[in-house]
Design a protein around this motif. Sequence first.
Motif, PDB file in Angstrom:
ATOM      1  N   ASN A 110       0.848  -1.007   0.263  1.00  0.00           N
ATOM      2  CA  ASN A 110      -0.193   0.410   0.222  1.00  0.00           C
ATOM      3  C   ASN A 110       1.015   1.176   0.087  1.00  0.00           C
ATOM      4  OD1 ASN A 110       0.814  -0.011   2.759  1.00  0.00           O
ATOM      5  ND2 ASN A 110      -1.151   0.097   3.310  1.00  0.00           N
ATOM      6  N   GLU A 138      -2.698  -1.814  -3.161  1.00  0.00           N
ATOM      7  CA  GLU A 138      -3.567  -0.142  -2.455  1.00  0.00           C
ATOM      8  C   GLU A 138      -3.073   0.715  -2.588  1.00  0.00           C
ATOM      9  OE1 GLU A 138      -5.215  -1.370   1.454  1.00  0.00           O
ATOM     10  OE2 GLU A 138      -4.806  -2.775   1.631  1.00  0.00           O
ATOM     11  N   GLU A 139      -3.361   1.970  -3.098  1.00  0.00           N
ATOM     12  CA  GLU A 139      -3.147   3.436  -2.924  1.00  0.00           C
ATOM     13  C   GLU A 139      -2.183   3.402  -4.208  1.00  0.00           C
ATOM     14  OE1 GLU A 139      -4.051   3.922   1.994  1.00  0.00           O
ATOM     15  OE2 GLU A 139      -1.836   3.005   1.419  1.00  0.00           O
ATOM     16  N   LYS A 140      -1.602   3.834  -4.419  1.00  0.00           N
ATOM     17  CA  LYS A 140      -0.078   4.390  -4.867  1.00  0.00           C
ATOM     18  C   LYS A 140       0.899   3.305  -4.860  1.00  0.00           C
ATOM     19  CE  LYS A 140      -1.356   8.864  -4.680  1.00  0.00           C
ATOM     20  NZ  LYS A 140      -1.024  10.406  -4.925  1.00  0.00           N
ATOM     21  N   SER A 141       0.718   1.962  -4.759  1.00  0.00           N
ATOM     22  CA  SER A 141       1.232   0.730  -4.620  1.00  0.00           C
ATOM     23  C   SER A 141       1.628   0.674  -6.039  1.00  0.00           C
ATOM     24  CB  SER A 141       1.237   0.042  -3.475  1.00  0.00           C
ATOM     25  OG  SER A 141       0.575  -0.893  -4.423  1.00  0.00           O
ATOM     26  N   THR A 142       3.057   0.205  -6.049  1.00  0.00           N
ATOM     27  CA  THR A 142       3.363  -0.787  -7.674  1.00  0.00           C
ATOM     28  C   THR A 142       3.247  -2.802  -7.461  1.00  0.00           C
ATOM     29  OG1 THR A 142       3.228   1.322  -8.144  1.00  0.00           O
ATOM     30  CG2 THR A 142       4.186  -0.454  -9.669  1.00  0.00           C
ATOM     31  N   ARG A 179       3.171   4.458  -1.042  1.00  0.00           N
ATOM     32  CA  ARG A 179       3.646   3.933  -2.682  1.00  0.00           C
ATOM     33  C   ARG A 179       5.107   2.370  -2.602  1.00  0.00           C
ATOM     34  NH1 ARG A 179       4.046   8.417  -5.233  1.00  0.00           N
ATOM     35  NH2 ARG A 179       2.511  10.372  -3.953  1.00  0.00           N
ATOM     36  N   GLU A 184      -4.870   4.309  -8.528  1.00  0.00           N
ATOM     37  CA  GLU A 184      -3.602   4.358  -8.742  1.00  0.00           C
ATOM     38  C   GLU A 184      -2.323   3.393  -8.455  1.00  0.00           C
ATOM     39  OE1 GLU A 184      -3.463   8.924  -7.706  1.00  0.00           O
ATOM     40  OE2 GLU A 184      -5.096   7.972  -6.302  1.00  0.00           O
ATOM     41  N   ALA A 185      -2.670   2.617  -8.143  1.00  0.00           N
ATOM     42  CA  ALA A 185      -2.295   1.513  -7.749  1.00  0.00           C
ATOM     43  C   ALA A 185      -1.666   0.835  -9.463  1.00  0.00           C
ATOM     44  CB  ALA A 185      -2.520   0.558  -7.535  1.00  0.00           C
ATOM     45  N   THR A 186      -0.627   0.163  -9.694  1.00  0.00           N
ATOM     46  CA  THR A 186      -0.053  -0.818 -10.779  1.00  0.00           C
ATOM     47  C   THR A 186       0.548  -2.091 -10.371  1.00  0.00           C
ATOM     48  OG1 THR A 186       1.039   1.685 -11.505  1.00  0.00           O
ATOM     49  CG2 THR A 186       0.948  -0.256 -13.040  1.00  0.00           C
ATOM     50  N   SER A 244      -6.953   0.703  -6.351  1.00  0.00           N
ATOM     51  CA  SER A 244      -6.787   1.308  -5.822  1.00  0.00           C
ATOM     52  C   SER A 244      -6.525   1.979  -8.038  1.00  0.00           C
ATOM     53  CB  SER A 244      -6.088   2.255  -4.992  1.00  0.00           C
ATOM     54  OG  SER A 244      -5.976   3.411  -5.715  1.00  0.00           O
TER      55      SER A 244
END
Lengths: 444, 252
Positions: free
Chosen positions: A301, A330-334, A303, A364-366, A362
């Motif tokens: 989650n 989740e969130e902006k994680s990769t 970054r 913004e997650a990749t 999310s």
Amino acid sequence: MTPNSQSYTRTSPLKDQLLAAFQVTEERINGESKSAVHQVRRAALQQFDKLGFPTIKHEEWKYANVKNLIQESFELETPSTLSADDLHTLEIPNLSGNILYFVNGRYKPEMSTIVSPASDVQILSFAEALKSQPETINNYFARQADYQENAFTALNTAFAHDGVFIRVPDGNVVEQPIILRYINDAREKKVAAQPRNLIIVGRSANVKIAESYRSLGDMAAFTNVVTEITLAREANVEHYKIQNDTDTAYHIGTTQVHQADNSHFYSATVTLNGGFVRNNLNIVLDGEYCEAYMYGLYIPNGRQFVDNHTLVDHAKPNSYSSELYKGILEEKSTGVFNGKIFVRQDAQKTNAYQSCKNVVLSPEATMNTKPQLEIFADDVKCSHGTTTGMLDDEALFYMRSRGIPRAEAQALLMYAFAQDVLTQIKIEPIREYLSTVVARKLAM
Amino acid sequence: MLTISNLQASIGEKEILKGINLEVKAGEVHAIMGPNGSGKSTLASVLAGREDYEVTAGSVLFDGKDLLELAPEERAAEGIFLAFQYPVEIPGVSTTNFLRTAMNEIRKYRGQDALDAVQFLKLMKEKMKLVNIDQSLLSRSLNEGFSGGEKKRNEVFQMAMLEPKLAILDETDSGLDIDALRIVAEGVNKLRSPERSTIVVTHYQRLLDYIVPDYVHVLYKGRIVKSGPKELAFELEEKGYDWIKAEVEYQQ
């Protein structure tokens, strides 16, 4: 491979620091510097010097950008003030067996407990083994983990001074698990640790090993670990890698496995937290009728970045490999999953399966997935599949229609998704601990 | 208990329900029949709160509350239960765990204390006996690898546990052989009570041999075009839906 100029960064603060540190160490170890092991270290250092750190132009490091890491400099020999009380907060409840602590890469005998009799299994620090059994080390050290192409393995090899040495004699079943806890004390200073583990499992021997990684404190902590595991014929090894690290932690690790005839290797890699995580799991099935199972779970989650590279090399006929990796982002994680399977020309009747399933919670997650199958034999069964999707709306509706609110339904679904991998962990207190952390993390 | 007035709903651009009116009183069993594509399952879904459908007009009152304002989980807590035509497989969640979560969430909504493990197991044993379902099925992942009959029986078991005021059975007979159908219907019948209403959505009359309705409604092209006593179902069985279609066309 000749290093391509764009694939590596020639110079960086971290590289300079490490090259200088190597000189210092070499002077300090003095008498040992002529040993065969040190010749390997020196060769590895030269290779690292030649390569430098990989950039995102390097195919294997396309998503794993180490540019921040290599600008750092770390305390390399920090004497930690960590006390037993500090460790208390990191405890895994009900854990029993052989529990070894490594702080900033150094073995801490006073914190560790070894319960298995030495006749069943030798458990030593790598540093001790270097002194007490140089022959064995010479025969096994750096024989599997390749330091020609992987700069981080080269680096670890150059700095291989401590870690664990485990040897299970032929025919022995080690009842108690061996838990290796790597703690980085980054409360006051940025620290780096490069544990080197050597695990040799004899014919028809059985052992369960778990590596767990944690950092304390908010400073950057860099772990660069290499674990080499050799399985003789009919050996059975369970190997778990557990990461519940801080957002300021960098972890780069390679687990290199070599299997002889009829051996079984069973692994799970679980990444609950960690700022930057790169796990390489390389298995060479260098025997017939081998079995290799690889499970993975990652739940980044914020970054966080989690990259799992697996490589299964079917070198001989009639072996089986099966791989299941699952991710919740989740969130902006990769997340990255790169699964390579080689089936060599001789490896007829190979069965190799690979699956990677991801849920991206999310926008913004990749998640980046790349299965790679290279098959040179003609009589094989291979399959691979990757899925990356959102939550199953139909399942959510079904649960909501029974009275379970959306957030709870989502947490329950994700928990169940993760359980597929967690149930594969056969050391019960570790499974329970992971389940608890996963449940807490998913209670959104 | 349930009052549906001029209910209209669409999915995307497609209008499916074109003005449904229906009154269901406590204890009554209503059968909704109709040819494929007439909107039967849509009606069931809209009542349970499936978000794929947009309600464009009309109202639904349930015990005096505006049902359409409520989230699916709130409708469940108010006492609506939808037995799915295709129960969803939920890997990794056992029926037991699922139901305990559901029951306690519903109890929370109603301001009641959670059931402890002992109370829950006691209730489960009781209901298992009622609908004749095996413990081994309930320990497995919800619906995963279940046969068609097992899935439907599990739906009825969930219904028995949650004790809804209004049960909606969506094509519960689909995919069942006659024996499975009988077992499922027996379960539903045991749950009939003066306080509990049931809407049975079905294409075929055969389910109604076992779950005998008080009223039968025929849904066609998004409207209820005919209502009558249970005998209407026999008529449909005998003559098919064509005569209804003809009648509707004629009236138009």
